[in-house]
Design a protein around this motif. Structure first.
Motif, PDB file in Angstrom:
ATOM      1  N   ASP A  69       1.626  11.681   0.413  1.00  0.00           N
ATOM      2  CA  ASP A  69       2.804  12.546   0.194  1.00  0.00           C
ATOM      3  C   ASP A  69       3.491  12.175  -1.112  1.00  0.00           C
ATOM      4  OD1 ASP A  69       2.511  14.006   2.458  1.00  0.00           O
ATOM      5  OD2 ASP A  69       4.008  12.924   3.625  1.00  0.00           O
ATOM      6  N   ASN A  70       3.725  13.154  -1.936  1.00  0.00           N
ATOM      7  CA  ASN A  70       4.452  12.939  -3.194  1.00  0.00           C
ATOM      8  C   ASN A  70       5.864  13.488  -3.060  1.00  0.00           C
ATOM      9  OD1 ASN A  70       2.406  11.722  -4.652  1.00  0.00           O
ATOM     10  ND2 ASN A  70       1.525  13.676  -5.266  1.00  0.00           N
ATOM     11  N   PRO A  71       6.855  12.720  -3.483  1.00  0.00           N
ATOM     12  CA  PRO A  71       8.225  13.247  -3.439  1.00  0.00           C
ATOM     13  C   PRO A  71       8.395  14.370  -4.475  1.00  0.00           C
ATOM     14  CG  PRO A  71       8.186  11.106  -4.493  1.00  0.00           C
ATOM     15  CD  PRO A  71       6.801  11.364  -3.973  1.00  0.00           C
ATOM     16  N   ILE A  72       9.351  15.251  -4.209  1.00  0.00           N
ATOM     17  CA  ILE A  72       9.592  16.388  -5.101  1.00  0.00           C
ATOM     18  C   ILE A  72      10.134  15.908  -6.442  1.00  0.00           C
ATOM     19  CG2 ILE A  72      10.958  18.485  -5.406  1.00  0.00           C
ATOM     20  CD1 ILE A  72      10.890  18.762  -2.330  1.00  0.00           C
ATOM     21  N   HIS A  73      11.042  14.955  -6.417  1.00  0.00           N
ATOM     22  CA  HIS A  73      11.690  14.471  -7.641  1.00  0.00           C
ATOM     23  C   HIS A  73      11.089  13.128  -8.055  1.00  0.00           C
ATOM     24  CE1 HIS A  73      14.540  17.689  -7.047  1.00  0.00           C
ATOM     25  NE2 HIS A  73      14.810  17.234  -5.833  1.00  0.00           N
ATOM     26  N   GLN A  74       9.780  13.070  -8.168  1.00  0.00           N
ATOM     27  CA  GLN A  74       9.102  11.807  -8.434  1.00  0.00           C
ATOM     28  C   GLN A  74       9.462  11.241  -9.817  1.00  0.00           C
ATOM     29  OE1 GLN A  74       4.898  12.131  -8.038  1.00  0.00           O
ATOM     30  NE2 GLN A  74       4.516   9.989  -8.509  1.00  0.00           N
ATOM     31  N   GLU A  75       9.613  12.120 -10.803  1.00  0.00           N
ATOM     32  CA  GLU A  75       9.890  11.611 -12.150  1.00  0.00           C
ATOM     33  C   GLU A  75      11.303  11.061 -12.283  1.00  0.00           C
ATOM     34  OE1 GLU A  75      10.182  15.814 -11.506  1.00  0.00           O
ATOM     35  OE2 GLU A  75       8.315  14.811 -11.827  1.00  0.00           O
ATOM     36  N   GLN A  76      12.203  11.400 -11.362  1.00  0.00           N
ATOM     37  CA  GLN A  76      13.578  10.906 -11.417  1.00  0.00           C
ATOM     38  C   GLN A  76      13.775   9.623 -10.613  1.00  0.00           C
ATOM     39  OE1 GLN A  76      15.777  14.202  -9.941  1.00  0.00           O
ATOM     40  NE2 GLN A  76      15.449  15.471 -11.754  1.00  0.00           N
ATOM     41  N   MET A  77      12.731   9.165  -9.894  1.00  0.00           N
ATOM     42  CA  MET A  77      12.861   7.990  -9.027  1.00  0.00           C
ATOM     43  C   MET A  77      12.390   6.743  -9.754  1.00  0.00           C
ATOM     44  SD  MET A  77      11.339   9.600  -5.509  1.00  0.00           S
ATOM     45  CE  MET A  77      12.195   8.657  -4.285  1.00  0.00           C
ATOM     46  N   THR A  78      13.049   5.640  -9.430  1.00  0.00           N
ATOM     47  CA  THR A  78      12.594   4.353  -9.949  1.00  0.00           C
ATOM     48  C   THR A  78      11.386   3.890  -9.124  1.00  0.00           C
ATOM     49  OG1 THR A  78      14.005   3.061  -8.483  1.00  0.00           O
ATOM     50  CG2 THR A  78      14.960   3.755 -10.606  1.00  0.00           C
ATOM     51  N   GLY A  79      10.743   2.840  -9.561  1.00  0.00           N
ATOM     52  CA  GLY A  79       9.590   2.320  -8.829  1.00  0.00           C
ATOM     53  C   GLY A  79       9.955   1.863  -7.433  1.00  0.00           C
ATOM     54  N   ARG A  80      11.119   1.230  -7.323  1.00  0.00           N
ATOM     55  CA  ARG A  80      11.575   0.761  -6.013  1.00  0.00           C
ATOM     56  C   ARG A  80      11.867   1.934  -5.086  1.00  0.00           C
ATOM     57  NH1 ARG A  80      14.091  -3.724  -3.556  1.00  0.00           N
ATOM     58  NH2 ARG A  80      15.733  -3.123  -2.114  1.00  0.00           N
ATOM     59  N   GLN A  81      12.547   2.956  -5.591  1.00  0.00           N
ATOM     60  CA  GLN A  81      12.852   4.133  -4.774  1.00  0.00           C
ATOM     61  C   GLN A  81      11.565   4.834  -4.335  1.00  0.00           C
ATOM     62  OE1 GLN A  81      15.324   6.209  -7.594  1.00  0.00           O
ATOM     63  NE2 GLN A  81      17.233   5.588  -6.546  1.00  0.00           N
ATOM     64  N   LEU A  82      10.602   4.918  -5.211  1.00  0.00           N
ATOM     65  CA  LEU A  82       9.328   5.546  -4.879  1.00  0.00           C
ATOM     66  C   LEU A  82       8.596   4.751  -3.805  1.00  0.00           C
ATOM     67  CD1 LEU A  82       7.451   7.879  -5.606  1.00  0.00           C
ATOM     68  CD2 LEU A  82       6.408   6.405  -7.328  1.00  0.00           C
ATOM     69  N   PHE A  83       8.639   3.417  -3.913  1.00  0.00           N
ATOM     70  CA  PHE A  83       7.999   2.563  -2.911  1.00  0.00           C
ATOM     71  C   PHE A  83       8.664   2.732  -1.545  1.00  0.00           C
ATOM     72  CE2 PHE A  83       7.685  -1.458  -0.591  1.00  0.00           C
ATOM     73  CZ  PHE A  83       6.303  -1.589  -0.530  1.00  0.00           C
ATOM     74  N   VAL A  84       9.998   2.740  -1.514  1.00  0.00           N
ATOM     75  CA  VAL A  84      10.730   2.894  -0.249  1.00  0.00           C
ATOM     76  C   VAL A  84      10.456   4.271   0.355  1.00  0.00           C
ATOM     77  CG1 VAL A  84      13.058   3.080   0.744  1.00  0.00           C
ATOM     78  CG2 VAL A  84      12.519   1.212  -0.814  1.00  0.00           C
ATOM     79  N   TYR A  85      10.457   5.300  -0.481  1.00  0.00           N
ATOM     80  CA  TYR A  85      10.186   6.648   0.000  1.00  0.00           C
ATOM     81  C   TYR A  85       8.777   6.729   0.607  1.00  0.00           C
ATOM     82  CZ  TYR A  85       9.228  11.628   0.027  1.00  0.00           C
ATOM     83  OH  TYR A  85       8.883  12.902   0.409  1.00  0.00           O
ATOM     84  N   THR A  86       7.800   6.175  -0.099  1.00  0.00           N
ATOM     85  CA  THR A  86       6.420   6.221   0.386  1.00  0.00           C
ATOM     86  C   THR A  86       6.268   5.431   1.680  1.00  0.00           C
ATOM     87  OG1 THR A  86       5.625   6.437  -1.887  1.00  0.00           O
ATOM     88  CG2 THR A  86       4.011   5.770  -0.245  1.00  0.00           C
ATOM     89  N   ALA A  87       6.906   4.283   1.784  1.00  0.00           N
ATOM     90  CA  ALA A  87       6.834   3.477   3.002  1.00  0.00           C
ATOM     91  C   ALA A  87       7.441   4.220   4.192  1.00  0.00           C
ATOM     92  CB  ALA A  87       7.535   2.140   2.798  1.00  0.00           C
ATOM     93  N   LYS A  88       8.572   4.901   3.963  1.00  0.00           N
ATOM     94  CA  LYS A  88       9.198   5.669   5.048  1.00  0.00           C
ATOM     95  C   LYS A  88       8.304   6.838   5.464  1.00  0.00           C
ATOM     96  CE  LYS A  88      14.061   4.629   4.198  1.00  0.00           C
ATOM     97  NZ  LYS A  88      15.368   5.171   3.833  1.00  0.00           N
ATOM     98  N   GLN A  89       7.707   7.501   4.490  1.00  0.00           N
ATOM     99  CA  GLN A  89       6.808   8.621   4.804  1.00  0.00           C
ATOM    100  C   GLN A  89       5.604   8.132   5.600  1.00  0.00           C
ATOM    101  OE1 GLN A  89       8.950  11.273   4.214  1.00  0.00           O
ATOM    102  NE2 GLN A  89       6.984  12.259   3.906  1.00  0.00           N
ATOM    103  N   MET A  90       5.037   7.025   5.177  1.00  0.00           N
ATOM    104  CA  MET A  90       3.879   6.473   5.877  1.00  0.00           C
ATOM    105  C   MET A  90       4.235   6.073   7.302  1.00  0.00           C
ATOM    106  SD  MET A  90       2.161   4.182   2.848  1.00  0.00           S
ATOM    107  CE  MET A  90       1.013   3.355   3.909  1.00  0.00           C
ATOM    108  N   GLY A  91       5.384   5.419   7.474  1.00  0.00           N
ATOM    109  CA  GLY A  91       5.810   5.004   8.806  1.00  0.00           C
ATOM    110  C   GLY A  91       6.070   6.175   9.728  1.00  0.00           C
ATOM    111  N   GLY A  92       6.794   7.167   9.229  1.00  0.00           N
ATOM    112  CA  GLY A  92       7.088   8.333  10.058  1.00  0.00           C
ATOM    113  C   GLY A  92       5.845   9.122  10.417  1.00  0.00           C
ATOM    114  N   ARG A  93       4.992   9.330   9.448  1.00  0.00           N
ATOM    115  CA  ARG A  93       3.784  10.103   9.711  1.00  0.00           C
ATOM    116  C   ARG A  93       2.842   9.334  10.635  1.00  0.00           C
ATOM    117  NH1 ARG A  93       0.510  14.060   6.108  1.00  0.00           N
ATOM    118  NH2 ARG A  93       2.590  14.872   5.757  1.00  0.00           N
ATOM    119  N   SER A  94       2.735   8.021  10.451  1.00  0.00           N
ATOM    120  CA  SER A  94       1.825   7.249  11.301  1.00  0.00           C
ATOM    121  C   SER A  94       2.323   7.221  12.743  1.00  0.00           C
ATOM    122  CB  SER A  94       1.642   5.836  10.770  1.00  0.00           C
ATOM    123  OG  SER A  94       2.828   5.095  10.871  1.00  0.00           O
TER     124      SER A  94
END
Length: 170
Positions: A69-94
């Motif tokens: 899953d790619n966030p909509i505003h990926q270019e506006q996110m920092t590396g940490r925000q992108l990591f947290v977003y991806t971890a939450k997406q992975m956890g929820g989907r799993s």
């Protein structure tokens, strides 16, 4: 001396029946093997095991698909925000996939086991009936009677196709 001194071994006697030479004796199962088969033939044990395995498969699929899953505003996110977003997406989907596959495995296995014991046959019809029960039960909650019918038909067709592909029944 009347013995042959050529040091060649005498040929082994051939078996009287060539077909009988390849037959192995029948080995009876041990008491532990019989008990293990009895435990595994219990519908409740088989269903719970299928539910657990289905949950594990769903969790793995959810982790994989959540990572894509790619966030909509990926270019506006920092590396940490992108990591947290991806971890939450992975956890929820799993977790969602884990629950769905666990329920699906439990219902299908229970239905197939009960039908197999009631019919006293192990054939493709059991899979079709179990698929219909599973698809109908899962689809009835959100789709009502029409969804249950479509889910029944779809999952039964899928179950038969998988059985034909795996060629478990003749």
């Amino acid at each position: 001396m009347t013995e042959d001194s050529s040091n060649t071994p005498a040929p082994a006697p051939a078996p009287a029946n060539e077909a009988a030479a390849g037959i192995e004796p029948i080995r009876l199962p041990t008491i532990e093997e019989v008990r293990g088969q009895d435990i595994w033939n219990n519908c409740a044990v088989r269903s719970v095991a299928s539910g657990v395995m289905g949950g594990g498969l769903g969790m793995a699929m959810g982790l994989f698909l959540g990572a894509l899953d790619n966030p909509i505003h990926q270019e506006q996110m920092t590396g940490r925000q992108l990591f947290v977003y991806t971890a939450k997406q992975m956890g929820g989907r799993s977790w969602h996939s884990c629950k769905a596959f666990a329920v699906m495995g439990l219902i299908f296995s229970a239905a197939e086991c009960v039908v197999e014991k009631a019919r006293a046959k192990h054939d493709i019809t059991n899979s079709a009936i179990a698929g219909c029960v599973t698809g109908g039960a899962i689809s009835a909650k959100t789709g009502g009677p029409k969804g249950a019918c479509l889910g029944c038909a779809g999952f039964a067709a899928f179950s038969v196709a998988i059985e034909k592909f795996l060629d478990r029944h003749e």
